[in-house]
Scaffold this active site. Structure first.
Site, PDB file in Angstrom:
ATOM      1  N   ALA A 124      60.551 -27.753  -1.157  1.00 51.77           N
ATOM      2  CA  ALA A 124      59.947 -26.441  -0.957  1.00 51.77           C
ATOM      3  C   ALA A 124      58.422 -26.540  -0.964  1.00 51.77           C
ATOM      4  O   ALA A 124      57.795 -26.562  -2.026  1.00 51.77           O
ATOM      5  CB  ALA A 124      60.432 -25.479  -2.039  1.00 51.77           C
ATOM      6  N   THR A 126      56.664 -24.972   2.190  1.00 56.31           N
ATOM      7  CA  THR A 126      56.258 -23.861   3.044  1.00 56.31           C
ATOM      8  C   THR A 126      56.289 -22.515   2.308  1.00 56.31           C
ATOM      9  O   THR A 126      57.210 -22.244   1.538  1.00 56.31           O
ATOM     10  CB  THR A 126      57.194 -23.793   4.264  1.00 56.31           C
ATOM     11  OG1 THR A 126      57.163 -25.057   4.911  1.00 56.31           O
ATOM     12  CG2 THR A 126      56.778 -22.718   5.250  1.00 56.31           C
ATOM     13  N   ILE A 157      63.574 -22.781   3.450  1.00 59.43           N
ATOM     14  CA  ILE A 157      63.965 -23.970   2.686  1.00 59.43           C
ATOM     15  C   ILE A 157      65.378 -24.426   3.063  1.00 59.43           C
ATOM     16  O   ILE A 157      66.371 -23.749   2.772  1.00 59.43           O
ATOM     17  CB  ILE A 157      63.852 -23.704   1.161  1.00 59.43           C
ATOM     18  CG1 ILE A 157      62.428 -23.193   0.826  1.00 59.43           C
ATOM     19  CG2 ILE A 157      64.199 -24.979   0.380  1.00 59.43           C
ATOM     20  CD1 ILE A 157      61.272 -24.032   1.376  1.00 59.43           C
ATOM     21  N   GLY A 241      57.982 -39.693   5.958  1.00 60.41           N
ATOM     22  CA  GLY A 241      59.348 -40.230   6.054  1.00 60.41           C
ATOM     23  C   GLY A 241      60.306 -39.206   6.652  1.00 60.41           C
ATOM     24  O   GLY A 241      61.160 -39.543   7.470  1.00 60.41           O
ATOM     25  N   GLN A 279      73.213 -37.510  44.242  1.00 61.71           N
ATOM     26  CA  GLN A 279      71.947 -38.080  43.776  1.00 61.71           C
ATOM     27  C   GLN A 279      71.174 -37.091  42.885  1.00 61.71           C
ATOM     28  O   GLN A 279      70.506 -37.508  41.929  1.00 61.71           O
ATOM     29  CB  GLN A 279      71.100 -38.481  44.979  1.00 61.71           C
ATOM     30  CG  GLN A 279      70.022 -39.464  44.610  1.00 61.71           C
ATOM     31  CD  GLN A 279      69.259 -39.952  45.818  1.00 61.71           C
ATOM     32  OE1 GLN A 279      68.786 -39.153  46.631  1.00 61.71           O
ATOM     33  NE2 GLN A 279      69.136 -41.253  45.948  1.00 61.71           N
ATOM     34  N   GLY A 340      76.686 -23.036  35.379  1.00 65.69           N
ATOM     35  CA  GLY A 340      76.963 -21.824  34.603  1.00 65.69           C
ATOM     36  C   GLY A 340      77.832 -22.086  33.377  1.00 65.69           C
ATOM     37  O   GLY A 340      77.677 -21.427  32.343  1.00 65.69           O
ATOM     38  N   GLU A 363      59.214 -29.676   9.738  1.00 64.13           N
ATOM     39  CA  GLU A 363      58.522 -30.879   9.232  1.00 64.13           C
ATOM     40  C   GLU A 363      57.278 -31.190  10.085  1.00 64.13           C
ATOM     41  O   GLU A 363      56.942 -32.343  10.340  1.00 64.13           O
ATOM     42  CB  GLU A 363      59.494 -32.044   9.132  1.00 64.13           C
ATOM     43  CG  GLU A 363      60.627 -31.671   8.176  1.00 64.13           C
ATOM     44  CD  GLU A 363      61.399 -32.827   7.621  1.00 64.13           C
ATOM     45  OE1 GLU A 363      60.794 -33.875   7.398  1.00 64.13           O
ATOM     46  OE2 GLU A 363      62.597 -32.652   7.380  1.00 64.13           O
TER      47      GLU A 363
HETATM   48  N1  CAA Z   1      49.662 -39.588   3.507  1.00 64.32           N
HETATM   49  C1  CAA Z   1      48.888 -39.605   2.387  1.00 64.32           C
HETATM   50  N2  CAA Z   1      47.888 -38.727   2.179  1.00 64.32           N
HETATM   51  C2  CAA Z   1      47.673 -37.801   3.143  1.00 64.32           C
HETATM   52  C3  CAA Z   1      48.429 -37.722   4.323  1.00 64.32           C
HETATM   53  C4  CAA Z   1      49.470 -38.678   4.475  1.00 64.32           C
HETATM   54  N3  CAA Z   1      50.246 -38.673   5.563  1.00 64.32           N
HETATM   55  N4  CAA Z   1      47.990 -36.700   5.065  1.00 64.32           N
HETATM   56  C5  CAA Z   1      46.960 -36.146   4.396  1.00 64.32           C
HETATM   57  N5  CAA Z   1      46.784 -36.816   3.233  1.00 64.32           N
HETATM   58  C6  CAA Z   1      45.756 -36.583   2.215  1.00 64.32           C
HETATM   59  C7  CAA Z   1      44.370 -36.812   2.801  1.00 64.32           C
HETATM   60  O1  CAA Z   1      44.021 -38.180   2.741  1.00 64.32           O
HETATM   61  C8  CAA Z   1      43.516 -35.951   1.898  1.00 64.32           C
HETATM   62  O2  CAA Z   1      43.327 -36.646   0.682  1.00 64.32           O
HETATM   63  P1  CAA Z   1      41.928 -36.625  -0.127  1.00 64.32           P
HETATM   64  O3  CAA Z   1      41.907 -35.324  -0.859  1.00 64.32           O
HETATM   65  O4  CAA Z   1      42.033 -37.782  -1.042  1.00 64.32           O
HETATM   66  O5  CAA Z   1      40.826 -36.745   0.892  1.00 64.32           O
HETATM   67  C9  CAA Z   1      44.419 -34.767   1.593  1.00 64.32           C
HETATM   68  O6  CAA Z   1      45.763 -35.219   1.816  1.00 64.32           O
HETATM   69  C10 CAA Z   1      44.147 -33.593   2.489  1.00 64.32           C
HETATM   70  O7  CAA Z   1      44.296 -34.027   3.818  1.00 64.32           O
HETATM   71  P2  CAA Z   1      43.789 -33.168   5.052  1.00 64.32           P
HETATM   72  O8  CAA Z   1      42.404 -32.701   4.799  1.00 64.32           O
HETATM   73  O9  CAA Z   1      44.088 -33.946   6.300  1.00 64.32           O
HETATM   74  O10 CAA Z   1      44.766 -31.897   4.948  1.00 64.32           O
HETATM   75  P3  CAA Z   1      44.833 -30.588   5.819  1.00 64.32           P
HETATM   76  O11 CAA Z   1      44.869 -29.432   4.909  1.00 64.32           O
HETATM   77  O12 CAA Z   1      43.801 -30.633   6.909  1.00 64.32           O
HETATM   78  O13 CAA Z   1      46.309 -30.708   6.463  1.00 64.32           O
HETATM   79  C11 CAA Z   1      47.973 -31.177   8.152  1.00 64.32           C
HETATM   80  C12 CAA Z   1      46.669 -31.578   7.441  1.00 64.32           C
HETATM   81  C13 CAA Z   1      48.385 -32.460   8.878  1.00 64.32           C
HETATM   82  C14 CAA Z   1      47.817 -30.051   9.152  1.00 64.32           C
HETATM   83  C15 CAA Z   1      49.058 -30.806   7.085  1.00 64.32           C
HETATM   84  O14 CAA Z   1      48.767 -29.555   6.497  1.00 64.32           O
HETATM   85  C16 CAA Z   1      50.453 -30.753   7.663  1.00 64.32           C
HETATM   86  O15 CAA Z   1      51.102 -31.777   7.781  1.00 64.32           O
HETATM   87  N6  CAA Z   1      50.907 -29.526   8.031  1.00 64.32           N
HETATM   88  C17 CAA Z   1      52.290 -29.365   8.452  1.00 64.32           C
HETATM   89  C18 CAA Z   1      53.131 -29.081   7.272  1.00 64.32           C
HETATM   90  C19 CAA Z   1      54.550 -29.426   7.491  1.00 64.32           C
HETATM   91  O16 CAA Z   1      54.908 -30.441   8.100  1.00 64.32           O
HETATM   92  N7  CAA Z   1      55.419 -28.595   6.941  1.00 64.32           N
HETATM   93  C20 CAA Z   1      56.824 -28.856   6.988  1.00 64.32           C
HETATM   94  C21 CAA Z   1      57.469 -28.167   5.856  1.00 64.32           C
HETATM   95  S1  CAA Z   1      58.903 -28.937   5.299  1.00 64.32           S
HETATM   96  C22 CAA Z   1      60.146 -28.576   6.380  1.00 64.32           C
HETATM   97  O17 CAA Z   1      59.994 -28.177   7.477  1.00 64.32           O
HETATM   98  C23 CAA Z   1      61.389 -29.062   5.792  1.00 64.32           C
HETATM   99  C24 CAA Z   1      62.693 -28.555   6.083  1.00 64.32           C
HETATM  100  O18 CAA Z   1      63.184 -27.696   5.393  1.00 64.32           O
HETATM  101  C25 CAA Z   1      63.565 -29.362   6.978  1.00 64.32           C
END
Ligand code: CAA
Length: 379
Positions: A124, A126, A157, A241, A279, A340, A363
């Site tokens: 969780a 979002t 979720i 992952g 084709q 259809g 994700e």
């Molecule tokens: N691995 C490790 N660290 C990471 C990382 C990664 N892949 N990505 C970012 N970080 C770290 C950065 O290094 C940074 O660390 P420091 O504070 O040490 O500098 C910190 O995290 C902040 O990084 P950003 O400034 O890049 O973060 P941001 O706020 O700009 O966000 C983003 C970047 C890629 C847009 C991110 O918000 C994102 O991935 N958004 C999408 C969210 C998402 O995928 N949601 C899915 C919800 S789950 C779901 O859908 C599940 C389900 O039920 C099936």
């Protein structure tokens, strides 16, 4: 370079294919139509070690690698995308972060329960105002003696209401931005924790998607996962992952749609011959097969990187971006080949088309994957 599966990977693929064909495919249309969570499949999958594929046997897992895990998700999704996401949210988004960041006690209690399939997991992150901007979450966790008090809500979720364990992110220091977010392991019966109504979705209808509510929810201090302030990084690494898992799901949906299109094209007669001899149909089949193979290479490569201790953030994003868009395109073409009939619920390609769409959204949307890829490429 070796593009073949190992003996173990091949055995797992054969086993999950058989299971998907005999137990999952026959109920896929019904559980989609009735929005029915297929609870009966969970003990069956647990018995086959499918609920903890990439975790060591000492923690209740199958002791297999991540390539085997994506093969499992692909084959499940080929039959039923809902079943695939139940397993991937459980494995990638709940069990994995506890395995990777948990204390020995947390691992013994939760990884063992989750990987063996005795417990189901969820993740969780979002919130209503924090989707793509995952850092904008407003849920809070305040330390009070030897307990944290959680307040706030989460949405969308996967496995909500059916999970026993939830990984939940919340702000522990509102002045510290992403470094003020922490992650917690929350049991389903924590006081002050409730699950809302299931969403009515366009696809993956048999999977449960719910909001979660935390109202002065008290959890023990020992429920903190990793250190305070590391929750955002844990979530991002978890999603790296998880995105390989969604990519595998997209791949399986696409393969299932191609299988259906090929079978239909061979049996459907128009102009006095099977349409597979035309084709116009052959070109669509050729494009679908080629795109699926390219997606498979990206998905397996991302999983292989993870298995081999190589970076996989960019590779996972590429695999998910490409496989998700291929999945939607391929499912669309599969409907086109069915004409259809493909637009009716009598054929599985209609469900594949609806199910494929979510892989471009959850994700991280395709736009988020492009952000991640561009960031890594331009760095
Ligand atoms: N691995 C490790 N660290 C990471 C990382 C990664 N892949 N990505 C970012 N970080 C770290 C950065 O290094 C940074 O660390 P420091 O504070 O040490 O500098 C910190 O995290 C902040 O990084 P950003 O400034 O890049 O973060 P941001 O706020 O700009 O966000 C983003 C970047 C890629 C847009 C991110 O918000 C994102 O991935 N958004 C999408 C969210 C998402 O995928 N949601 C899915 C919800 S789950 C779901 O859908 C599940 C389900 O039920 C099936």
């Amino acid at each position: 370079m070796d593009f073949g599966l190992s003996e173990e990977q091949q055995l797992i693929q054969d086993m999950v294919k058989d299971f998907a064909a005999s137990e999952v495919a026959p109920i896929a249309a019904e559980i989609d139509r009735d929005h029915r969570f297929p609870a009966e499949l969970l003990p069956q999958m647990a018995k086959l070690n499918l609920m903890g594929v990439p975790f060591p046997e000492e923690f209740g897992g199958a002791g297999a690698d991540n390539v085997s895990y994506v093969i499992v998700l692909e084959e499940l999704a080929r039959a039923c995308a809902s079943t695939s996401v139940i397993v991937s949210a459980h494995t990638s988004l709940c069990t994995w972060p506890i395995f990777a960041f948990g204390t020995q006690e947390q691992k013994e209690k939760y990884v063992t329960g989750l990987a063996s399939g005795e417990m189901l997991g969820a993740f969780a992150l979002t919130e209503p105002g924090a989707g793509t901007d995952a850092a904008a979450g407003k849920a809070t966790a305040v330390l009070d003696g030897d307990e944290y008090i959680l307040n706030g809500s989460k949405i969308f979720i996967t496995n909500g209401g059916f999970a026993d364990v939830y990984i939940v992110t919340a702000m522990t220091d509102q002045s510290a931005g992403t470094r003020g977010i922490s992650a917690f392991i929350v049991d389903k019966d924590a006081p002050g924790f409730t699950v809302g109504e299931r969403e009515h979705k366009m696809g993956i209808k048999a999977s449960s998607t719910t909001p979660l509510y935390f109202s002065d929810c008290r959890i023990p201090k020992s429920a903190l996962l990793g250190q305070e302030g590391k929750g955002f990084k844990i979530a991002m690494q978890t999603l790296d992952g998880g995105r390989i898992g969604v990519a595998a799901q997209a791949l399986g949906i696409a393969q299932g749609a191609l299988d259906a299109a090929v079978a239909y094209a061979k049996e459907r007669v128009q102009f006095g011959k099977p349409i597979a001899t035309l084709q116009a149909i052959q070109w669509m089949i050729a494009d679908m097969a080629t795109e699926i193979e390219a997606a498979r290479l990206l998905v397996y490569r991302a999983a292989w990187n993870k298995d081999n201790g190589l970076p996989y953030t960019k590779e996972a994003a590429m695999a998910k971006l490409f496989a998700a868009e291929v999945s939607t395109r391929v499912a669309g073409k599969a409907i086109q080949i069915h004409g259809g009939y493909g637009f009716t619920e009598s054929y599985s390609v209609e469900r594949a088309y609806r199910d494929a769409k979510i892989t471009e959204l959850y994700e991280g949307t395709s736009e988020v994957q492009r952000l991640v890829i561009a960031g890594a490429t331009l760095r």
